[in-house]
Enzyme design. Structure first.
Site, PDB file in Angstrom:
ATOM      1  N   THR D  12      -2.404  -7.677   2.042  1.00 57.55           N
ATOM      2  CA  THR D  12      -1.118  -6.744   2.310  1.00 57.55           C
ATOM      3  C   THR D  12      -1.052  -5.807   1.066  1.00 57.55           C
ATOM      4  O   THR D  12      -1.605  -6.205  -0.027  1.00 57.55           O
ATOM      5  CB  THR D  12       0.060  -7.786   2.414  1.00 57.55           C
ATOM      6  OG1 THR D  12       0.280  -8.543   1.260  1.00 57.55           O
ATOM      7  CG2 THR D  12      -0.032  -8.904   3.544  1.00 57.55           C
ATOM      8  N   ASP D  13      -0.007  -5.159   1.111  1.00 58.68           N
ATOM      9  CA  ASP D  13       0.298  -4.138  -0.019  1.00 58.68           C
ATOM     10  C   ASP D  13       1.971  -3.976  -0.040  1.00 58.68           C
ATOM     11  O   ASP D  13       2.602  -4.923   0.773  1.00 58.68           O
ATOM     12  CB  ASP D  13      -0.233  -2.887   0.339  1.00 58.68           C
ATOM     13  CG  ASP D  13       0.237  -2.141   1.193  1.00 58.68           C
ATOM     14  OD1 ASP D  13       1.350  -2.489   1.970  1.00 58.68           O
ATOM     15  OD2 ASP D  13      -0.356  -1.094   1.724  1.00 58.68           O
ATOM     16  N   GLN D  14       2.625  -3.412  -0.805  1.00 58.46           N
ATOM     17  CA  GLN D  14       4.011  -3.672  -1.145  1.00 58.46           C
ATOM     18  C   GLN D  14       4.712  -2.958  -0.027  1.00 58.46           C
ATOM     19  O   GLN D  14       6.013  -3.007   0.227  1.00 58.46           O
ATOM     20  CB  GLN D  14       4.177  -2.869  -2.139  1.00 58.46           C
ATOM     21  CG  GLN D  14       4.126  -1.297  -2.185  1.00 58.46           C
ATOM     22  CD  GLN D  14       4.724  -0.925  -3.766  1.00 58.46           C
ATOM     23  OE1 GLN D  14       4.406  -1.615  -4.784  1.00 58.46           O
ATOM     24  NE2 GLN D  14       5.373   0.142  -3.913  1.00 58.46           N
ATOM     25  N   MET D  15       4.052  -2.287   1.236  1.00 57.76           N
ATOM     26  CA  MET D  15       4.507  -1.837   2.275  1.00 57.76           C
ATOM     27  C   MET D  15       5.006  -3.089   3.308  1.00 57.76           C
ATOM     28  O   MET D  15       5.623  -2.934   4.228  1.00 57.76           O
ATOM     29  CB  MET D  15       4.043  -1.054   3.052  1.00 57.76           C
ATOM     30  CG  MET D  15       4.658   0.155   3.879  1.00 57.76           C
ATOM     31  SD  MET D  15       3.778   1.458   4.402  1.00 57.76           S
ATOM     32  CE  MET D  15       2.930   2.432   3.357  1.00 57.76           C
ATOM     33  N   GLY D  16       4.562  -4.292   2.740  1.00 60.78           N
ATOM     34  CA  GLY D  16       4.708  -5.309   3.695  1.00 60.78           C
ATOM     35  C   GLY D  16       3.536  -5.787   4.752  1.00 60.78           C
ATOM     36  O   GLY D  16       3.878  -6.632   5.442  1.00 60.78           O
TER      37      GLY D  16
END
Lengths: 136, 136, 136, 136
Positions: D12-16
């Protein structure tokens, strides 16, 4: 806009060259720096305005392998932009040789990942409603 | 709790073996499945309660290299738990051989990444305030 | 030796901070640049001499989260070195704040991943048999 | 051929949601299992015959985001094959919803990464010189 990355050991695979998915990471490095070069911070757009660039499509053609510790350049250009989407093109090179070319297409989304129109203050950065995209 | 991963090509490096940072990813796979095995969902704790497990420390000893396409097992055990932190230990094996051992230590944090006490409903899952940790 | 990395979006996770395994990748960036700073190329040692640095142990303590687009510095120092192994220590910082500290321990191996003694020509680079490690 | 992956926190990344490059890793999982399903081991072809599948092109269209801990399926089909190259198509799904579609095109190369013809013993696995590709 030209960005630089130094190939990390982590990015290689047992074929002795850079694993193919990592070129998409380099494209991200390129477009983040492109955004800065036209005067706005992607990080701030996310944090302050809740606007994200969701990837709708990505493509890469691999011409020549990249190897550990090479200095790689990513040339990022804006290829298309509207109030709802933006496309970038990339040329990845090392030692004067073209390693790969790629494109990504993105839609602007809010925190709920639903599509939104890009707020007016950002339009000019992408050359939207203000004539041709800024030459880079 | 025993978890399985199949070594991906992406996880290898040009030494022909799995890159060392990827063992920490496997430990994450192990502890997510450990949480499920003791009756709660890490995904739900994050989403519904805003409790995250921030990593405070990680350690890995590499004994024997893992290679592409091997079936690797991760045995995860709870080694310590309080209302504010939890520690896991891992034993990573393949073909009957021990590849690595590791430990991670975590603190419970809220959405602002500030430390919090684990809500009561989760305490028992970690064997806290209810005697010894659940045997797994 | 001080190295710089700019935090990539790819390196973040859904907690909004850098995923813990990526600090080990940054340590690799640090030690590759350390090797260059003492006068030899890790890339060449692998290619020309078939000597690899296999990781025997890695450890990281996480003090403060790193975030997307931050400029992060990695200070790498040689903490121990013999003809058969070498250890590095790392201090990872951003905006004047310590984010993490780490250590890695490596053994020299040949192409078959069996331990070897470091060839004489490399010993001095690590300050072996020539007195104290070079201060950095 | 249907493969399964469980979304890792690391992906995952910080965009969720899952970072876009990781879909290419899942495509790799799909084609390695495809190869097994038609009776040969990609790992063995590399090790025993020195034949590698170098990626010449990759493309992915992202329709709906994948999230942490979801069970994701990758359906891999052979879309084209000759003695010198092979193409795969992928359909990535979760919870009955199509998340992404993709294609990769590969050339067979030797240990020196120069193009080679696929040895005869492997041709049938890809349905080459033997009529239509095997239905999967």
């Amino acid at each position: 806009m030209i960005s630089h990355v130094r190939v990390r050991y982590a990015e290689t695979d047992q074929m002795g060259v850079v694993y193919y998915a990592n070129y998409l990471v380099w494209m991200e490095v390129g477009r983040v720096e492109y955004c800065k070069s036209v005067g706005f911070s992607y990080e701030e757009m996310e944090r302050a305005d809740g606007i994200f660039l969701a990837v709708a499509e990505a493509r890469c053609r691999y011409l020549y392998p990249a190897r550990f510790d090479q200095d790689v350049t990513i040339e990022t250009t804006l290829s298309d932009a509207h109030a709802r989407m933006v496309s970038f093109a990339y040329e990845i090179r090392s030692d004067g040789r073209k390693l790969a070319t790629g494109e990504t297409k993105h839609v602007f989304v809010g925190r709920d990942l639903k599509p939104v129109r890009l707020p007016k203050k950002y339009l000019a950065h992408f050359g939207i409603n203000g004539g041709a995209p800024l030459p880079r």
